[in-house]
Design a protein around this motif. Sequence first.
Motif, PDB file in Angstrom:
ATOM      1  N   SER A 152      -5.207   1.759  -6.409  1.00 37.73           N
ATOM      2  CA  SER A 152      -5.471   2.347  -5.096  1.00 37.73           C
ATOM      3  C   SER A 152      -4.192   2.979  -4.578  1.00 37.73           C
ATOM      4  CB  SER A 152      -5.947   1.278  -4.113  1.00 37.73           C
ATOM      5  OG  SER A 152      -6.084   1.801  -2.815  1.00 37.73           O
ATOM      6  N   GLY A 153      -4.261   4.246  -4.185  1.00 39.20           N
ATOM      7  CA  GLY A 153      -3.093   4.909  -3.629  1.00 39.20           C
ATOM      8  C   GLY A 153      -1.930   4.902  -4.607  1.00 39.20           C
ATOM      9  N   ALA A 154      -0.812   4.310  -4.186  1.00 44.19           N
ATOM     10  CA  ALA A 154       0.391   4.251  -5.014  1.00 44.19           C
ATOM     11  C   ALA A 154       0.367   3.085  -6.000  1.00 44.19           C
ATOM     12  CB  ALA A 154       1.630   4.156  -4.130  1.00 44.19           C
TER      13      ALA A 154
ATOM     14  N   THR B  44       0.810  -1.220   0.000  1.00 45.68           N
ATOM     15  CA  THR B  44       0.000   0.000   0.000  1.00 45.68           C
ATOM     16  C   THR B  44       0.842   1.269   0.000  1.00 45.68           C
ATOM     17  OG1 THR B  44      -0.133  -0.131   2.416  1.00 45.68           O
ATOM     18  CG2 THR B  44      -1.934  -1.116   1.153  1.00 45.68           C
ATOM     19  N   GLY B  45       2.088   1.193   0.473  1.00 42.87           N
ATOM     20  CA  GLY B  45       2.865   2.414   0.624  1.00 42.87           C
ATOM     21  C   GLY B  45       3.992   2.582  -0.365  1.00 42.87           C
TER      22      GLY B  45
END
Length: 215
Positions: A178-180, A158-159
């Motif tokens: 999603s996100g990155a 996720t990061g």
Amino acid sequence: MRRHHDESPAPERAPRRASTVETPRGPAAVTVTEPAGPTLGLLVLGHGAGGGVDAPDLVAVHDAAVAAGMRVALVTQPYRVAGRRAPAPAGHLDEAWTVVVRALGVPEMPLIVGGRSSGARVACRTAATLGAAGVLALAFPLHPPGKPERSRAAELPTGLPTLVVNGDRDPFGVPQPSGAIEVAVRPGAVHDLRKDLPGSVAVVIDWLRRHSWAR
């Protein structure tokens, strides 16, 4: 009259070296190819469950990334080195992969981990532990065919900057961005990503360049 063959020199091949890395799960095979000129990053790629590092998508990404200034390592898991096609348990795969990638790592050089299918899952699960700068997931198997309720989306980091490249006809499903996590959906492609493979490789190289890991 005899015809003389063209004696012009063949194109210079990128320096390549093969080695074996001992892991707690047996020896893993590694092939490392160096780029011409400065090295901008290290890309380490793993294979699918029953396949090898000669899969067309891995070979194509390898060649393009080397040409774009990356050192590229292709890793064969110990169970495949031993001649088995059935994959080892996930924990064994992750353990062997982590040992190999740590042996290959270079301080201050961006590390991008990745692979296709099962190899993509291994890279995703271990990326944070290895301190990777990014993840490349080719044909990420979101769920077993016909079983969307058994999602593996939680394995995606996720990061970290992550690129997922999946075909829109892949029976293993397609993750959501999603996100990155970026998801490139390839029209008409199935799990092997052979449909318009040059187009898929172009997407990968563009992503690597945007993060200054390739030129």
